[in-house]
Design a protein around this motif. Sequence first.
Motif, PDB file in Angstrom:
ATOM      1  N   LEU A 226       0.833  -1.207   0.000  1.00 36.43           N
ATOM      2  CA  LEU A 226       0.000   0.000   0.000  1.00 36.43           C
ATOM      3  C   LEU A 226       0.866   1.255   0.000  1.00 36.43           C
ATOM      4  CD1 LEU A 226      -2.751   1.401   0.199  1.00 36.43           C
ATOM      5  CD2 LEU A 226      -2.629   1.122   2.697  1.00 36.43           C
ATOM      6  N   VAL A 227       1.951   1.248   0.773  1.00 29.91           N
ATOM      7  CA  VAL A 227       2.856   2.396   0.799  1.00 29.91           C
ATOM      8  C   VAL A 227       3.414   2.655  -0.596  1.00 29.91           C
ATOM      9  CG1 VAL A 227       4.994   3.334   1.739  1.00 29.91           C
ATOM     10  CG2 VAL A 227       3.480   2.005   3.206  1.00 29.91           C
ATOM     11  N   LEU A 228       3.881   1.588  -1.245  1.00 26.81           N
ATOM     12  CA  LEU A 228       4.428   1.729  -2.602  1.00 26.81           C
ATOM     13  C   LEU A 228       3.378   2.233  -3.579  1.00 26.81           C
ATOM     14  CD1 LEU A 228       6.791  -1.229  -3.575  1.00 26.81           C
ATOM     15  CD2 LEU A 228       7.313   1.193  -3.418  1.00 26.81           C
ATOM     16  N   LEU A 229       2.162   1.678  -3.487  1.00 28.02           N
ATOM     17  CA  LEU A 229       1.085   2.064  -4.403  1.00 28.02           C
ATOM     18  C   LEU A 229       0.766   3.550  -4.274  1.00 28.02           C
ATOM     19  CD1 LEU A 229      -1.142   1.327  -6.442  1.00 28.02           C
ATOM     20  CD2 LEU A 229      -2.619   0.772  -4.486  1.00 28.02           C
ATOM     21  N   VAL A 230       0.573   4.012  -3.038  1.00 23.41           N
ATOM     22  CA  VAL A 230       0.253   5.426  -2.815  1.00 23.41           C
ATOM     23  C   VAL A 230       1.404   6.306  -3.292  1.00 23.41           C
ATOM     24  CG1 VAL A 230      -0.246   7.176  -1.065  1.00 23.41           C
ATOM     25  CG2 VAL A 230      -1.278   4.900  -0.888  1.00 23.41           C
ATOM     26  N   PHE A 231       2.633   5.883  -3.026  1.00 14.90           N
ATOM     27  CA  PHE A 231       3.809   6.652  -3.435  1.00 14.90           C
ATOM     28  C   PHE A 231       3.842   6.822  -4.954  1.00 14.90           C
ATOM     29  CE2 PHE A 231       8.272   6.674  -4.873  1.00 14.90           C
ATOM     30  CZ  PHE A 231       8.721   7.819  -4.245  1.00 14.90           C
ATOM     31  N   PHE A 232       3.678   5.733  -5.697  1.00 12.80           N
ATOM     32  CA  PHE A 232       3.759   5.802  -7.154  1.00 12.80           C
ATOM     33  C   PHE A 232       2.573   6.562  -7.754  1.00 12.80           C
ATOM     34  CE2 PHE A 232       6.558   1.892  -6.897  1.00 12.80           C
ATOM     35  CZ  PHE A 232       7.705   2.586  -7.250  1.00 12.80           C
ATOM     36  N   VAL A 233       1.384   6.392  -7.176  1.00 12.29           N
ATOM     37  CA  VAL A 233       0.199   7.097  -7.676  1.00 12.29           C
ATOM     38  C   VAL A 233       0.376   8.602  -7.513  1.00 12.29           C
ATOM     39  CG1 VAL A 233      -2.243   7.564  -7.229  1.00 12.29           C
ATOM     40  CG2 VAL A 233      -1.446   5.205  -7.394  1.00 12.29           C
ATOM     41  N   PHE A 234       0.824   9.034  -6.341  1.00  8.17           N
ATOM     42  CA  PHE A 234       1.027  10.466  -6.105  1.00  8.17           C
ATOM     43  C   PHE A 234       2.114  11.026  -7.020  1.00  8.17           C
ATOM     44  CE2 PHE A 234      -1.647  10.341  -2.433  1.00  8.17           C
ATOM     45  CZ  PHE A 234      -1.993  11.665  -2.190  1.00  8.17           C
ATOM     46  N   ARG A 235       3.203  10.298  -7.175  1.00  9.29           N
ATOM     47  CA  ARG A 235       4.276  10.776  -8.047  1.00  9.29           C
ATOM     48  C   ARG A 235       3.788  10.905  -9.488  1.00  9.29           C
ATOM     49  NH1 ARG A 235       9.446  11.334  -6.933  1.00  9.29           N
ATOM     50  NH2 ARG A 235      10.009  10.834  -9.075  1.00  9.29           N
TER      51      ARG A 235
END
Length: 386
Positions: A226-235
């Motif tokens: 989830l951390v990775l997903l949110v990070f990539f989506v925001f970027r």
Amino acid sequence: MQYKLSNILFFGILLQVVSTQGIITFNLFKLLGDWELKSFLHPIGILVVIIYYLLKFANGGKFKYSGIDLLLFLYFTICIFILVLNVSDSSSFLFTFREVILIFLLIFLYGQTSIPLRLWRKILGLLYILVLGNLLFILLTYVYGPEEYMKLVTGRFIWPIDSEYKFKISNFYVFWRSPALIGETAAVGHFGLLSYFLFREDEIYKRKKLFPLLLVLLTFVRSVYLVLLVFFVFRFFLKKKNLFKLEVILPYLIPLIFLIAIPFYNFKLLSLKSIMARFDHWINDLNVKFNLFIGGAIGKVGGAVRGDGFVSTLDSYWLLMLVSTGIIGIVLIILFMKEKAADNQRMKIILISFLCAAFFVTITQSIPFLVLFPLLFIKKETNIRT
């Protein structure tokens, strides 16, 4: 003198990084006659870092602080007085201090200084070696199988968690959630994830960032994903050029998402069962009295009540902080983190990513998180001064 002080800071961080590798330190201290000594490695590393700052201050160094810093640590001082009243032994006090306050103390301290780039890259080099070592031992889990693997690294096999050693191995369908060299899969995920973020910001180690990313993917831990997903989506969405690309590919993207979601659904990766179970625990099993605004139950939940099931984990960092410090504490924490991120967009995205995942896991119960997350805030410089 300043250069020698930097070596003390480097040594303190180094000890903390080594302490994240629970299975390595277990075997090291077992050879020395007492495996339980491994639990002292992390606090010793913290103590060395604090000694560095005391010496720095004694040699004329000054601490920079803001109004938010003062308010937060004043509030934590009040919480500590309450904690002393709530707990009956030093062990419970230290566990609670580590889970509730330590992370913010380290972020504040690391923001006060710069570490020479040469020493910083030695730390990254150690992280790189440990990432590769953990990848290798995850592979060995598949080669030997869980029983033989646990016998290899700990001398015995207890499924899924060894109540004495606290090492854990489990499975996710046909995949093993291996403890690797750390001892628990979620901790392996945090180690890989934060190593990935640290590598991204270095000109040399950003070329090696795929290795910690691979380590994250092999953990099969949804909170880490989830951390990775949110990070990539925001970027992605914060880059204007990507918004134009999205308009072009959107008609093709939607059916692709459905195709990708099918195997996720079949393997129950999208299952909300564990989340619903958490809500049920939060509503029905939290038999601890606390004040909504000031908390007041600090030390009565979390690691301080070891072996007490749900109350000792809570499965939510925000619930831990609500019960321990109340809404006032949470607001001060958010303002503190926002201030430390300042104008650094990358840091803001990382913070948001972890804050989202923190709803479903008590992240400060992970030693790799406690050690590596504050390092995101440390400054580096190319000269030898601190």
